[in-house]
Design a protein around this motif. Structure first.
Motif, PDB file in Angstrom:
ATOM      1  N   PRO A  41       0.826  -1.212   0.000  1.00  0.00           N
ATOM      2  CA  PRO A  41       0.000   0.000   0.000  1.00  0.00           C
ATOM      3  C   PRO A  41       0.855   1.255   0.000  1.00  0.00           C
ATOM      4  O   PRO A  41       1.934   1.303   0.571  1.00  0.00           O
ATOM      5  CB  PRO A  41      -0.819  -0.130   1.291  1.00  0.00           C
ATOM      6  N   SER A  42       0.355   2.298  -0.657  1.00  0.00           N
ATOM      7  CA  SER A  42       1.097   3.549  -0.754  1.00  0.00           C
ATOM      8  C   SER A  42       0.455   4.618   0.114  1.00  0.00           C
ATOM      9  O   SER A  42      -0.757   4.685   0.233  1.00  0.00           O
ATOM     10  CB  SER A  42       1.123   4.013  -2.215  1.00  0.00           C
ATOM     11  N   ALA A  43       1.306   5.459   0.697  1.00  0.00           N
ATOM     12  CA  ALA A  43       0.820   6.586   1.484  1.00  0.00           C
ATOM     13  C   ALA A  43       0.998   7.889   0.719  1.00  0.00           C
ATOM     14  O   ALA A  43       0.852   8.975   1.279  1.00  0.00           O
ATOM     15  CB  ALA A  43       1.561   6.654   2.810  1.00  0.00           C
ATOM     16  N   ALA A  94     -12.628   2.270 -14.315  1.00  0.00           N
ATOM     17  CA  ALA A  94     -12.884   2.878 -13.005  1.00  0.00           C
ATOM     18  C   ALA A  94     -11.957   2.278 -11.960  1.00  0.00           C
ATOM     19  O   ALA A  94     -11.405   1.187 -12.142  1.00  0.00           O
ATOM     20  CB  ALA A  94     -14.342   2.665 -12.590  1.00  0.00           C
ATOM     21  N   GLU A  95     -11.776   3.007 -10.868  1.00  0.00           N
ATOM     22  CA  GLU A  95     -11.010   2.493  -9.730  1.00  0.00           C
ATOM     23  C   GLU A  95     -11.548   1.129  -9.330  1.00  0.00           C
ATOM     24  O   GLU A  95     -12.756   0.882  -9.332  1.00  0.00           O
ATOM     25  CB  GLU A  95     -11.127   3.470  -8.560  1.00  0.00           C
ATOM     26  N   ASN A  96     -10.661   0.197  -9.026  1.00  0.00           N
ATOM     27  CA  ASN A  96     -10.950  -1.179  -8.612  1.00  0.00           C
ATOM     28  C   ASN A  96     -11.299  -2.109  -9.765  1.00  0.00           C
ATOM     29  O   ASN A  96     -11.479  -3.313  -9.545  1.00  0.00           O
ATOM     30  CB  ASN A  96     -12.061  -1.242  -7.557  1.00  0.00           C
ATOM     31  N   THR A 129      -6.246  -1.139  -7.908  1.00  0.00           N
ATOM     32  CA  THR A 129      -6.532  -1.020  -6.479  1.00  0.00           C
ATOM     33  C   THR A 129      -5.231  -0.735  -5.745  1.00  0.00           C
ATOM     34  O   THR A 129      -4.190  -1.305  -6.063  1.00  0.00           O
ATOM     35  CB  THR A 129      -7.147  -2.323  -5.928  1.00  0.00           C
ATOM     36  N   GLN A 130      -5.296   0.127  -4.763  1.00  0.00           N
ATOM     37  CA  GLN A 130      -4.112   0.465  -3.984  1.00  0.00           C
ATOM     38  C   GLN A 130      -3.496  -0.793  -3.394  1.00  0.00           C
ATOM     39  O   GLN A 130      -4.175  -1.630  -2.817  1.00  0.00           O
ATOM     40  CB  GLN A 130      -4.482   1.432  -2.867  1.00  0.00           C
ATOM     41  N   GLY A 131      -2.200  -0.937  -3.564  1.00  0.00           N
ATOM     42  CA  GLY A 131      -1.495  -2.104  -3.057  1.00  0.00           C
ATOM     43  C   GLY A 131      -1.374  -3.222  -4.070  1.00  0.00           C
ATOM     44  O   GLY A 131      -0.556  -4.129  -3.892  1.00  0.00           O
ATOM     45  N   GLN A 132      -2.158  -3.176  -5.148  1.00  0.00           N
ATOM     46  CA  GLN A 132      -2.077  -4.193  -6.186  1.00  0.00           C
ATOM     47  C   GLN A 132      -1.250  -3.717  -7.378  1.00  0.00           C
ATOM     48  O   GLN A 132      -0.693  -4.527  -8.106  1.00  0.00           O
ATOM     49  CB  GLN A 132      -3.484  -4.558  -6.675  1.00  0.00           C
ATOM     50  N   ILE A 133      -1.207  -2.400  -7.575  1.00  0.00           N
ATOM     51  CA  ILE A 133      -0.557  -1.830  -8.752  1.00  0.00           C
ATOM     52  C   ILE A 133       0.062  -0.494  -8.348  1.00  0.00           C
ATOM     53  O   ILE A 133      -0.393   0.139  -7.387  1.00  0.00           O
ATOM     54  CB  ILE A 133      -1.598  -1.642  -9.877  1.00  0.00           C
ATOM     55  N   ILE A 134       1.099  -0.077  -9.056  1.00  0.00           N
ATOM     56  CA  ILE A 134       1.707   1.205  -8.702  1.00  0.00           C
ATOM     57  C   ILE A 134       0.679   2.335  -8.898  1.00  0.00           C
ATOM     58  O   ILE A 134      -0.181   2.276  -9.772  1.00  0.00           O
ATOM     59  CB  ILE A 134       2.992   1.478  -9.504  1.00  0.00           C
ATOM     60  N   ASP A 135       0.802   3.351  -8.061  1.00  0.00           N
ATOM     61  CA  ASP A 135      -0.187   4.424  -8.068  1.00  0.00           C
ATOM     62  C   ASP A 135      -0.252   5.161  -9.405  1.00  0.00           C
ATOM     63  O   ASP A 135      -1.319   5.659  -9.797  1.00  0.00           O
ATOM     64  CB  ASP A 135       0.121   5.426  -6.955  1.00  0.00           C
ATOM     65  N   GLY A 136       0.865   5.239 -10.112  1.00  0.00           N
ATOM     66  CA  GLY A 136       0.851   5.907 -11.401  1.00  0.00           C
ATOM     67  C   GLY A 136      -0.169   5.316 -12.356  1.00  0.00           C
ATOM     68  O   GLY A 136      -0.885   6.043 -13.056  1.00  0.00           O
TER      69      GLY A 136
END
Length: 333
Positions: A41-43, A94-96, A129-136
């Motif tokens: 997960p990214s902060a 979409a997200e997710n 999804t956060q933690g599954q793929i880089i945020d970019g």
């Protein structure tokens, strides 16, 4: 942490199952190559999205054609640079969502390609999804449409962070350039959309034909189970045929022949599943080989092609159980 599919927890020696790693492995194809998967997960805060600078694609400019991308010129943006090179007209991501895509990634200042799916001839299916793929990727692809080619330049903050990715030769200071061809997008309510096929054999289970994203019904007859594998269309799609070496993205539901009790379901887990046909029980591998993308398939698996006398602990499956599945083939990877 979500429960792993029972399909990927086959007792050793009873199926063609390779080591699958941790729980994240369900959502992307197993590979020795680095992918845009996140390490955790990214902060990081939400990025500002700008339209450049971005290196030029100098060859392979058509959708789904392996691109050649120039080395970055000058200093990259500290923000997330994103540009749609080819605008698609498919569903909006979409997200997710699970995105199915071909992609190429290289380092901005050297032009070194550290990964691409085109040469592997295996598309990636990965969840935004956060933690599954880089945020970019999460921020750059959300809102884009299937059929689009998207280029992005991802600073470390929304890439692999200050730790980089040693496996890929990525330093903690490297900005990464990706070209992504979005093939399609799916979510937990996705269904097969094929043509209904008559279910005339009263000795076989009857599967519901709803395409609303809800789990189909499976009615098991009060007759003796077949001794051999059954794999028949319920809905026949018009997509590519699945080969034995392929990976697939699916929705599925599994029940026991004896009593019809459900023991596993992607619908109940609210989570699509992707896997190689070389990583699942033999009944699945054999039953899905040759079937078309976009189809719903009834699979009846005898014990010797399923879990035999050693079912997964806590699964509710007894020894030598005959298994019945409805499988929607959403994508071939």
């Amino acid at each position: 942490m979500r429960r792993r599919s029972l399909l990927l927890t086959v007792p050793a020696g009873l199926a063609t199952l390779a080591a699958c790693g941790d729980d994240k492995s369900d959502s992307s194809k197993a590979s020795d190559s680095p992918s845009p998967s996140a390490s955790g997960p990214s902060a990081a805060p939400s990025p500002k999205i700008v339209d450049g600078p971005l290196p030029q694609v100098t060859a392979g400019t058509e959708f789904d054609e392996k691109p050649t991308v120039a080395k970055g010129s000058g200093e990259p943006s500290k923000d997330l640079a994103v540009k749609t090179l080819i605008a698609g007209s498919g569903k909006t991501v979409a997200e997710n969502d699970f995105v199915v895509a071909n992609y190429l990634g290289q380092v901005w200042n050297t032009g070194k390609v550290f990964d691409n799916s085109y040469d592997r001839k295996a598309r990636l299916a990965i969840q935004l999804t956060q933690g599954q793929i880089i945020d970019g990727w999460r921020y750059a692809l959300a809102g884009r449409k299937a059929g689009s080619r998207v280029e992005m330049a991802v600073p470390p903050t929304w890439g692999y962070g200050t730790q980089g990715n040693a496996q890929a030769g990525i330093k903690g200071t490297d900005t990464l350039v990706f070209v992504v061809d979005i093939q399609d997008a799916f979510n937990a309510t996705s269904s097969a959309k094929g043509k209904e096929v008559p279910q005339d054999n009263a000795d076989l289970p009857k599967v519901g034909t709803n395409t609303d994203g809800k789990a189909p019904s499976i009615e098991v007859p009060k007759t003796a189970a077949p001794k051999k594998l059954v794999a028949e269309y319920v809905l026949e799609g018009d997509g590519e045929e699945v080969a034995a070496e392929n990976s697939v993205l699916v929705q599925y539901k599994g029940v026991l022949w004896d009593g019809g009790k459900e023991f596993d379901s992607s619908y109940a887990n609210k989570q699509l599943v992707s896997f190689s046909l070389q990583q699942v029980v033999k009944g699945w591998a054999q039953g899905l080989t040759g079937k078309k993308v976009g189809s719903r398939v009834l699979i009846v698996i005898p014990p010797e092609l399923g879990y035999g006398d050693n079912p997964p602990q806590g699964s509710g499956i007894k020894k030598d159980s005959v298994l019945v599945f409805s499988v929607d083939i959403l994508a071939k990877l």
